[in-house]
Write a protein that holds these residues in place. Structure first.
Motif, short mmCIF file in Angstrom:
data_model
loop_
_atom_site.label_atom_id
_atom_site.label_comp_id
_atom_site.label_asym_id
_atom_site.label_seq_id
_atom_site.Cartn_x
_atom_site.Cartn_y
_atom_site.Cartn_z
N GLY A 229 53.61 39.70 38.88
CA GLY A 229 53.45 38.28 38.55
C GLY A 229 54.67 37.72 37.84
O GLY A 229 55.11 36.60 38.12
N ALA A 230 55.24 38.50 36.93
CA ALA A 230 56.43 38.03 36.21
C ALA A 230 57.60 37.84 37.16
O ALA A 230 58.34 36.84 37.07
N GLN A 231 57.80 38.76 38.10
CA GLN A 231 58.89 38.64 39.08
C GLN A 231 58.71 37.41 39.96
O GLN A 231 59.66 36.68 40.24
N ILE A 232 57.48 37.21 40.41
CA ILE A 232 57.20 36.11 41.33
C ILE A 232 57.39 34.77 40.63
O ILE A 232 57.98 33.83 41.19
N LYS A 233 56.91 34.65 39.40
CA LYS A 233 57.08 33.40 38.65
C LYS A 233 58.56 33.09 38.44
O LYS A 233 58.98 31.93 38.53
N GLN A 234 59.35 34.12 38.16
CA GLN A 234 60.79 33.92 37.95
C GLN A 234 61.45 33.41 39.23
O GLN A 234 62.30 32.51 39.18
N SER A 235 61.08 33.98 40.38
CA SER A 235 61.67 33.54 41.65
C SER A 235 61.29 32.09 41.95
O SER A 235 62.15 31.29 42.34
N MET A 236 60.03 31.74 41.76
CA MET A 236 59.59 30.38 42.03
C MET A 236 60.29 29.38 41.11
O MET A 236 60.75 28.32 41.56
N GLU B 19 50.80 52.31 45.05
CA GLU B 19 51.67 51.59 44.12
C GLU B 19 53.03 51.31 44.75
O GLU B 19 53.59 50.22 44.61
N ALA B 20 53.58 52.30 45.45
CA ALA B 20 54.89 52.13 46.07
C ALA B 20 54.86 51.05 47.14
O ALA B 20 55.81 50.26 47.26
N VAL B 21 53.79 51.00 47.93
CA VAL B 21 53.66 49.96 48.95
C VAL B 21 53.66 48.59 48.30
O VAL B 21 54.38 47.67 48.73
N TYR B 22 52.88 48.44 47.25
CA TYR B 22 52.77 47.14 46.58
C TYR B 22 54.10 46.74 45.93
O TYR B 22 54.55 45.59 46.06
N ARG B 23 54.73 47.67 45.25
CA ARG B 23 56.01 47.36 44.60
C ARG B 23 57.08 47.04 45.64
O ARG B 23 57.95 46.20 45.40
N ASN B 24 57.03 47.70 46.78
CA ASN B 24 57.99 47.43 47.84
C ASN B 24 57.85 46.00 48.36
O ASN B 24 58.86 45.31 48.61
N GLU B 25 56.61 45.55 48.52
CA GLU B 25 56.38 44.18 48.98
C GLU B 25 56.87 43.17 47.95
O GLU B 25 57.45 42.13 48.30
N THR B 26 56.65 43.45 46.67
CA THR B 26 57.13 42.56 45.62
C THR B 26 58.65 42.51 45.59
O THR B 26 59.25 41.45 45.40
N ALA B 27 59.28 43.67 45.80
CA ALA B 27 60.75 43.71 45.83
C ALA B 27 61.29 42.89 46.98
O ALA B 27 62.30 42.17 46.84
N HIS B 28 60.63 42.96 48.14
CA HIS B 28 61.06 42.16 49.29
C HIS B 28 60.98 40.67 48.96
O HIS B 28 61.84 39.87 49.37
N LEU B 29 59.95 40.28 48.22
CA LEU B 29 59.78 38.88 47.86
C LEU B 29 60.90 38.41 46.94
O LEU B 29 61.46 37.32 47.12
N ALA B 30 61.24 39.22 45.94
CA ALA B 30 62.33 38.87 45.04
C ALA B 30 63.67 38.84 45.77
O ALA B 30 64.51 37.95 45.54
N GLU B 31 63.88 39.80 46.67
CA GLU B 31 65.12 39.83 47.46
C GLU B 31 65.23 38.59 48.35
O GLU B 31 66.32 38.04 48.54
N ALA B 32 64.10 38.14 48.88
CA ALA B 32 64.11 36.96 49.73
C ALA B 32 64.56 35.73 48.95
O ALA B 32 65.30 34.88 49.47
#
Length: 219
Positions: free
Chosen positions: A130-137, A67-80
Motif C-alpha cells: 500500500g505504501a509503494q502504491i500510494k507513493q507511485s500514484m 508472498e513472492a508472487v504478490y511482491r513481484n506484482e507490486t514491484a512491476h507496478l512501481a516499475e511501471a
C-alpha cells in the motif's frame, strides 16, 4: 589482531535460475488465481516445466511462494510508474498506470484465497504494498498537476480508491475494455477540471499571470 579477509562478492544467480524463478512466479500467479488455496506446489512446478526440487530451492515454503508472487506484482507496478514517467506525457503516464493498477487489482482478487490462507495472513504484505502504491500514484498525480494538464480536487489516495472501484466493477470477458472506458472517464474529468470556461489550462494561466506580475514589480 588479524584483519578479516574481504568477503568475495555475492555471486549473481545464473541466467537459467533467473528464468526458472520468473517462470515459477508467472505460473503460480495463474494457478493460484484459478484454483485458490487448493493449488498444489507440485502442480505449479509441473506446469512451469521444472522439478519440485527447483521450486523449493527458490521458495522453501508455500507461504514464501505466495508472498513472492504478490511482491513481484507490486514491484512491476512501481516499475511501471517509473517507466511511464520517463516515456509518456504526464496525463498519459497517469492514465496508463491506472490501467496497470486495474490489472494488479485483478491479480490480487484472483489470489485472495491463497493470500488469506497464509499462516500469518496477508496484512503485512498489504501494508507494505500500500505504501509503494500510494507513493507511485502521488508522484504521477503531482507531475500531471505541475504540468498544468489536470487539476486534482482530491487527494491522490482518493483517486486511487476510485480506480480500485473500477477494478472491482470490471469483471467478465470485457473487463479490460470496461476498465479502459471507466479510467478514460476519470482522466477526462481531471483534465476538464484543470481548464477554465474558454478551455485554457488554469495552471498555465496562473503561471502566466504570475510572470506578468513579476515583470510589473521589477524596477
Amino acid at each position: 589482531m588479524d584483519e578479516e579477509e574481504p568477503r568475495p562478492p555475492a555471486r549473481r544467480p545464473r541466467a537459467d535460475a533467473q528464468r526458472n524463478r520468473a517462470r515459477l512466479l508467472d505460473t503460480a500467479k495463474a494457478t493460484f488465481a484459478e484454483k485458490g488455496a487448493s493449488a498444489g506446489l507440485e502442480e505449479i512446478a509441473r506446469a512451469a516445466g521444472v522439478g519440485v526440487g527447483t521450486l523449493y530451492r527458490h521458495f522453501p515454503t508455500r507461504d514464501a511462494l505466495i508472498e513472492a508472487v504478490y511482491r513481484n506484482e507490486t514491484a512491476h507496478l512501481a516499475e511501471a510508474a517509473e517507466r511511464l514517467t520517463a516515456t509518456r506525457s504526464p496525463t498519459e503516464a497517469l492514465r496508463e498506470w491506472m490501467l496497470v493498477f486495474v490489472d494488479y487489482m485483478a491479480t490480487k482478487q484472483g489470489m485472495s484465497e491463497a493470500l488469506n490462507a497464509m499462516t500469518d495472513g496477508p496484512a503485512g504484505l498489504y501494508a507494505a504494498s500500500g505504501a509503494q502504491i500510494k507513493q507511485s500514484m502521488a508522484m504521477l498525480c503531482d507531475r500531471a498537476v505541475a504540468a498544468g494538464e489536470i487539476q486534482l480536487g482530491m487527494e491522490p489516495l482518493d483517486l486511487l480508491r476510485a480506480v480500485a472501484s473500477v477494478a472491482n466493477i470490471s469483471s467478465g470477458p470485457d473487463r479490460k475494455q470496461s476498465a479502459m472506458r471507466l479510467v478514460d472517464i476519470l482522466i477526462t474529468g481531471l483534465e476538464q477540471s484543470g481548464r477554465d470556461e474558454a478551455g485554457r489550462s488554469i495552471a498555465a494561466r496562473a503561471k502566466g499571470a504570475s510572470r506578468q506580475q513579476s515583470r510589473r514589480s521589477k524596477p
